[in-house]
Structures are given as C-alpha cells and as structure tokens.
Design an enzyme around this catalytic site. Structure first.
Site, PDB file in Angstrom:
ATOM      1  N   TYR A  86      24.708  27.367  28.986  1.00 42.66           N
ATOM      2  CA  TYR A  86      24.408  27.927  27.824  1.00 42.66           C
ATOM      3  C   TYR A  86      23.348  28.659  27.351  1.00 42.66           C
ATOM      4  O   TYR A  86      23.709  30.028  27.531  1.00 42.66           O
ATOM      5  CB  TYR A  86      25.139  26.874  26.521  1.00 42.66           C
ATOM      6  CG  TYR A  86      25.606  28.101  25.215  1.00 42.66           C
ATOM      7  CD1 TYR A  86      26.171  28.228  25.220  1.00 42.66           C
ATOM      8  CD2 TYR A  86      24.723  27.888  24.375  1.00 42.66           C
ATOM      9  CE1 TYR A  86      26.561  29.446  24.242  1.00 42.66           C
ATOM     10  CE2 TYR A  86      24.816  28.220  23.637  1.00 42.66           C
ATOM     11  CZ  TYR A  86      26.019  28.944  23.134  1.00 42.66           C
ATOM     12  OH  TYR A  86      26.266  29.788  21.580  1.00 42.66           O
ATOM     13  N   ASP A 498      56.863  53.525  59.741  1.00 40.26           N
ATOM     14  CA  ASP A 498      54.996  54.090  59.363  1.00 40.26           C
ATOM     15  C   ASP A 498      53.624  54.352  60.571  1.00 40.26           C
ATOM     16  O   ASP A 498      54.182  52.752  61.381  1.00 40.26           O
ATOM     17  CB  ASP A 498      55.234  53.815  57.835  1.00 40.26           C
ATOM     18  CG  ASP A 498      53.614  54.821  57.848  1.00 40.26           C
ATOM     19  OD1 ASP A 498      53.100  55.824  57.888  1.00 40.26           O
ATOM     20  OD2 ASP A 498      52.969  54.354  56.915  1.00 40.26           O
TER      21      ASP A 498
END
Ligand code: GDG
Length: 728
Positions: A86, A498
């Site tokens: 923290y 494609d």
C-alpha cells in the site's frame, strides 16, 4: 444472473478493536454510498481490507463473522504488507506517477513490487473462494491493477469490470515504471475498463498499444481475440443527500452559529485530504497575494481550510504538512488583527454535518488540485448550494473540470490566476453566480452516483453480450463438423478467400507476406477437387497475384475487383479510368514526403497509402489530415476511400469485392458458398452473399459474417479439414 462482487483496497466501513471488542461504523465515502445499492442486496458482496492490522486468528474470525452479516468480506493484511503493497508501491510509485509527480516522489523498490503482486494474488484468492459462474466482479482503483488479469486466469469466463479513480497518465509518464507491461496486462484482464475522463481513457489506450501486441479499434482493445471495452464514466455524487442535509436542524444550527461568528465577512472554503497533488500550498500562496496586493480585503475575507490527515506516516506527507503549517502560520501572523484571523485552519476530519454547513454558508469554494482524477468536493459544494448562489473556483487539472465548465477554471500552476479568480469571485454579481450555479447543479444532478453505477453496469453487460454473441458464432468442433457434412454432400462449391490477414498474418513489409509452402499445398489440394472453384480475392495488384498464384488452378480477383483472371487472362472491369490519379497522387505524395515510414503504392485503378511503419499516433494523424485534404477531390472524381488495416485506399466507387463476387455467382449454380476474410473490404462480400452462405470473419471486429475464426492459423486448419473430408 449471478451475484455482484465489489472489490476495493478498503472496505466501505471502519473497523476498530478495543480490549478485544470488535466494533464497526459506516463510512460516508461517495463510493460506499453509490455502491451501497449494489453490495447490500441479498447475495452480493464487497471484498476489501478492513483498515487495521488484525493478526490474532480469533479476532479475524470475529471480524469476518460481524462483517459477513453486512455482505462484507475482509482480506486481512499484515503491517508489512500495508507498508510495502500500500505505502511502498501503491502510494510511492503509482500515486506519484499517475499524478505526474514522477521525478520528485516516485521510488522503485523491487521488494515493494513483489509484495504488490502477492497482495493482488491474495485478493484474487479471496474472490475465487466465493465466486461462482455468472457472477459479476467490479474491481476498483490503483491498488489492484493486477487483479483483473489474475482473475481472468483463474476464472476465464467471468465478467470483470475495472474502474480507476485517479488519473491515467500520458504514456511518457507511464513508460517510466519498471513493471509497466505487467500493470497494463493486469488491467486488460477486465472486460470493461472505466476512467473518469476521455483523456485518461485515451492515455490508457495509447500505453496499451505502444507496450503490447494488441490491436485497437476505436475504444475496443482486442486481447487474444477477447474484446475489452475502454470507456469514460465521470463519477458523480449522491446529490440528493447533500441537498437534503442542508435543511437538517443539526446543519442549520451550525450555519447560524458560523454566520453569527463571521458576520460581515466573505467566506472561502477549501477541503482536501493531505496530499501534494491537491495544490494546497499554491492555494495558500494565492490567498497570501490577495491579502498583500489588495489590502482592502483584509478583515473582510476568511479562508476556512480543512486538511484531512492522510498517509502522514509517509515522510513526504509529513514534510508537506510541515510546509502547510508554516505557510498558514506565516499568513495568519502577518495579517491577523485582534478580531480577525485570515485563515481558519484545521488538520482533522469533521462530521458530515459540519462539512454540509460549510458548503452551505461559504460564498466561494476553492478547489485547485495540481492533478485530480475527478474531485468530489467541488460537486458536493454545488449540490449543497440550494439557493443557487456561490462561486466555484476549479482547477482545470481536476477531472470534474470537464463537466463543471461554468466554474471559474484556473491553471493551478499559475498562482496569480488563482488570486485573480478569487477577486473575480468576490465581485461576481448575484445574477451571474446564479446563472453559473444553475448550470453546474443540473450537471451534478444528471450525472449523479446512481447514473454512474447504472452506466458502468450497462456497458459491462453490453460488452459481455458482444463477447458472447461472438463466442456463439465462433467456429467450434461442432460447427466445423456441420460444415464438413454440407461440404461432403455438395458438388458445386465456390470458396472465396481473402489473402492478407486471412491466409497469412500481417507483415511490416507488404512484400514479405509471400505465400509459404504449406499454403501452396493447401490451395493446391483444395483446387484439385473438381467440385471446388477456389477464388482468391485480394486488394493486391494483379501482377503480384499472378506472380504468386498464376501457376495454380485458382480464380484470381485483384485490386478489390478491378481485375479478374478469367480463362487464363487478366481483364479489367469495363469502363474504369485512372485519369484521376494526376490530381490525387501529388496530394498523397506531399503527406508521404513528411511522414517517415509512410509510402504510396500505385495500382492500376487505385492508390494506396500505407502507414504501418509510421510512429504510432503520427500515422493516424497524418492519415486523418490527408483524408481531410482529399475530401472534395474524391467527390468530384467519383472516388471512394477504403479504410483497411493501417492502409487507406483510394479507388473508383464502382469497384468493390461484393460486386465482383455477385458477377461470379451468375456463372454457375453453386450449392456451397463460403467466404473468409478479415478486412473491412471483405464485409462487402459477406453482405453480397445470400443468407445461407458460410461467411467467416477472421478477428474480433464487429462483422456481418455468420461465423468467426481467430486468425490465419485457424483458417488454414479449417480448410485443411475440409479437404480431408472431401477425400474420405
Ligand atoms: C479519489 C481521487 C476522485 C473530506 N474531508 C472530510 C470528508 N471528505 C470527503 C469529501 C469527499 C471525499 O472525502 C474526498 O473525495 P475526493 O474526490 O475529493 O478525493 P480522493 O479521496 O483523493 O479520491 C479523486 C475520487 O477518488 C472518486 O473517484 O474524485 O480524484 O483522488 O467526498 O466530502 N468527509 C467527512 N469529513 C471530512 O472532514 N465526513
């Protein structure tokens, strides 16, 4: 519908232990109120740290059981974890860098990072122990950046939202962090990533595409074929609560007392947590200048300054507190009189009622952070101004400035401008105050906390829907089996393929995407079956297709349909001209000449702008500029723009892959129609084919195709399996 699990570093309550007795009290934070409607519902849950170190097992059990009745589940952290995860990492690396204080305050320690990872894992374990399929998990803030990624690994199908409450910095800042890639990957574990402002969202997308191999289409990043939505949700407050508070007797009493005490004086309030990002010292300096340069305001104005203690075990915060104490002391000592103190300074928290009384009676609210994700204090002031008067002075560096545009906006680095703003506020006519305040009140009320939660949850639901519709359309073994069955039963097949992005992956250099031996074999065996007409339909020019595929028994369509090879001969579409190139090419060249990495490919009936190798961001910018310059020329010449993957093609409007395919369908009575493509230009084929055709999109973009495959590997595998079926 499963349950909803909220996860944040801190639980929305305060736990205290005295003489082994556990007690809890509610937290009044905006997030707690906003999400209250969610986590308090039956079955839902909030997971987080209870705010104090509890090591004894019996006490842990006691806390857990007390909290469980409130739908809260604690994650216990040791003091060591608090120090490293923290304080050490979240508050000494992430907080300063995300607030643009990189060089002064950031300190990178490997051990803190290790602990940050461990604690994020601890949170993950806590969630996994209670999560069930169908649950929605909403993770909050910078202390838990790795958690979405850990959860995605542990619970691959879960629904995960993430919201960052502080700013996301520009890439130039973010790239400084040694563990930047892990952090971005961690966040991208979510399905929806929310920020307060559009700038934050844009910065995040920039960092993700620069650091990782991910593709991004507007605000959707594709992570291993999983679309992740990046969105803006400016957080609001419970405006009705602040409005209602002002009429409560406890508040009105305090208002009366203060009005009596400060009679005849104009009041300014300033309320923040102790933090260098809040610009408290600059604010004091601006007030000092006001008193120094404008003595007429001495004894007429009072600044009520509340600084709420926060992180004061961190040396930099202690130092900041000392500086504030000194600055306040200096100003008060210099200007005070026997019955007037310029600054009424408090270093402690106050009950909500006192805050409300201050909001209600203050003529001016001064909110001038150097950086702030959103800033809720300014919205609370606005919500408390039920008489529609009062002036808000707001830093343009706060997220809230994007919404409260009727405040007096200031650059907090420009102290003189803050002084000017105070002067302007002190002299603002009531009518103008009301006009501005009304507009701000309507913004605060419309985008309140409930709307914020609703918008977030709806978008999370939307992206999950999109993912699941893509998943149901993804070709699985079962669908593949069904396709094979049809394939085996049919005898007049047309297979439209494609090339780039579909049969081969994208390469930086267009010439290096040449076919490999495996592909030749695959196309060879597909076309060897006399029931098959295999059509390669590409945007590439015909000489290129002829060179690579001329020797195979394939139908070839080049330049999106401008050229077709029929009976061994190449023919162009009837009536096409290329006269327009004389006008368009010079314009495109001027852009290529000033864009390193860009080049123009000239085909018979089109011109293509390639920007794959241009610096990210610059390529998109130049492309937009170029399109802007071409707009009228395109209209005048009957041309169209085709936007591809890092390419833009200019060509005659009549040419498109769909039209080319329709013409082919006339030539035979096909009983099996299949088309596979990845590009926008392939959408024309998907739309042109009848509804029963097997149209397959490669990738994750939204498509008219019926099915999805992930990439060229999967396409090849499918085709390979089809040929086997035909043989057997
Ligand atoms: C982060 C981001 C973003 C303050 N003093 C007292 C008190 N407060 C309350 C205020 C307000 C809250 O604390 C502060 O909220 P902010 O938004 O201003 O700032 P952060 O705590 O830094 O929050 C921020 C926010 O997350 C939400 O996403 O806006 O940018 O940094 O609600 O009223 N409350 C009480 N006594 C006090 O003395 N009761």
């Amino acid at each position: 519908m499963g349950k909803t699990i909220i996860v944040s570093n801190r639980l929305p309550i305060k736990v205290s232990i005295e003489n082994d007795q556990v007690s809890t009290s509610a937290s009044e934070g905006g997030l707690a109120t906003g999400l209250g409607s969610i986590y308090q519902q039956d079955g839902n849950l909030w997971i987080g740290w209870p705010g104090i170190e509890i090591t004894e097992e019996s006490l842990q059990q006691e806390v857990s059981s007390q909290l469980s009745s409130k739908n809260l589940k604690p994650v216990f952290l040791s003091q060591d974890e608090i120090n490293q995860y923290y304080e050490g990492f979240s508050n000494e690396v992430l907080w300063p860098i995300f607030h643009y204080y990189a060089s002064i305050y950031a300190s990178y320690k490997e051990s803190n990072w290790e602990c940050y990872k461990q604690v994020n894992e601890k949170f993950c374990d806590a969630i996994v122990s209670v999560a069930e399929p169908g649950d929605t998990i909403w993770v909050h803030d910078y202390q838990l950046l790795l958690l979405p990624g850990l959860l995605r690994e542990a619970l691959p199908d879960s629904t995960i939202g993430f919201f960052l409450h502080i700013p996301f910095p520009s890439f130039e800042l973010f790239r400084l962090i040694p563990w930047r890639n892990d952090l971005i990957e961690g966040i991208l574990g979510a399905d929806l990533i929310g920020f307060h402002t559009f700038d934050d969202a844009t910065h995040f997308i920039q960092s993700a595409i620069r650091l990782l191999h991910v593709t991004c289409s507007s605000n959707v990043i594709s992570v291993n074929s999983r679309p992740v939505l990046i969105e803006t949700f400016p957080m609001g407050i419970d405006d009705k609560k602040y409005e209602a508070l002002t009429t409560e007797p406890a508040v009105q009493e305090q208002v009366d007392t203060m009005r009596d005490m400060f009679k005849g004086k104009r009041t300014i309030i300033s309320i923040d947590r102790l933090d260098y990002s809040k610009g408290i010292l600059q604010r004091l300096e601006a007030f000092n200048i006001l008193l120094e340069k404008h003595p007429e305001y001495r004894e007429k104005v009072i600044l009520h300054m509340i600084v709420v203690p926060s992180r004061d075990s961190v040396p930099q915060y202690q130092e900041l507190k000392d500086h504030i104490d000194k600055a306040v002391g200096d100003i008060n000592a210099r200007y005070r009189t026997l019955d007037w103190n310029p600054i009424n300074y408090f270093y402690r928290p106050f009950p909500l009622e006192t805050l409300s009384a201050l909001y209600y009676m203050a003529d001016i609210c001064l909110v001038t952070p150097m950086r702030d994700g959103m800033n809720l204090v300014c919205k609370e002031y606005v919500a408390s101004r039920t008489n529609e008067d009062g002036v808000l002075i707001l830093s343009e560096m706060a997220g809230a400035a994007k919404e409260l545009i009727d405040a007096i906006l200031v650059n907090p680095n420009n102290v003189a401008s803050i002084t000017d703003a105070i002067l302007q506020a002190l002299n603002m006519p009531l009518e103008e105050q009301k006009q501005r305040m009304k507009a701000m009140r309507s913004a605060v009320s419309k985008f309140n906390i409930n709307q914020w939660v609703k918008n977030f949850m709806e978008r999370l639901y939307d992206i999950k829907q999109q993912q699941s519709s893509m998943n149901t359309r993804r070709i699985t073994e079962v669908t593949e089996g069904a396709i094979k069955k049809i394939y085996d039963k049919t005898s007049q097949r047309i297979i439209l393929l494609d090339y780039d992005g579909t049969l081969v992956g994208f390469k930086g250099d267009i010439n290096s995407a040449s076919p490999d031996e495996e592909l030749y074999e695959l196309l060879g065996s597909l076309s060897a079956d006399s029931a098959n007409r295999v059509v390669l339909i590409s945007g590439r020019n015909y000489t290129n297709l002829e060179e690579w595929f001329g020797h195979l028994n394939l139908s070839l369509v080049a330049e999106h349909g401008a050229w077709q090879k029929q009976n061994g001969h190449w023919e162009s579409m009837y009536g096409l001209t290329d006269d327009w190139k004389q006008q368009i090419l010079p314009v495109m060249e001027t852009y290529a000449d000033r864009t390193p990495g860009a080049f123009i490919e000239e085909k018979d009936f089109s011109l293509v702008w390639h920007y794959r190798k241009v610096e990210k961001g610059l390529g998109e910018l130049r492309t937009d500029e170029m399109i802007g310059s071409l707009r009228y020329l395109l209209n005048d010449n009957g041309l169209q723009l085709l936007m591809g993957n890092k390419v833009v093609e200019v060509k005659n409007s009549e040419i498109n892959k769909g039209k080319a395919v329709l013409a082919m369908l006339q030539q035979n009575d096909y009983d099996f129609l299949m088309a596979v493509g990845d590009d926008n230009t392939d959408e024309d084929i998907f739309k042109a084919l009848p509804g029963n055709a097997l149209t397959i999109k490669v990738g994750t973009n939204i498509s008219a195709a019926r099915f999805y495959l992930k990439g060229p590997e999967e396409v090849r595998q499918l085709l390979e399996n089809l040929t086997h079926a035909a043989e057997s």
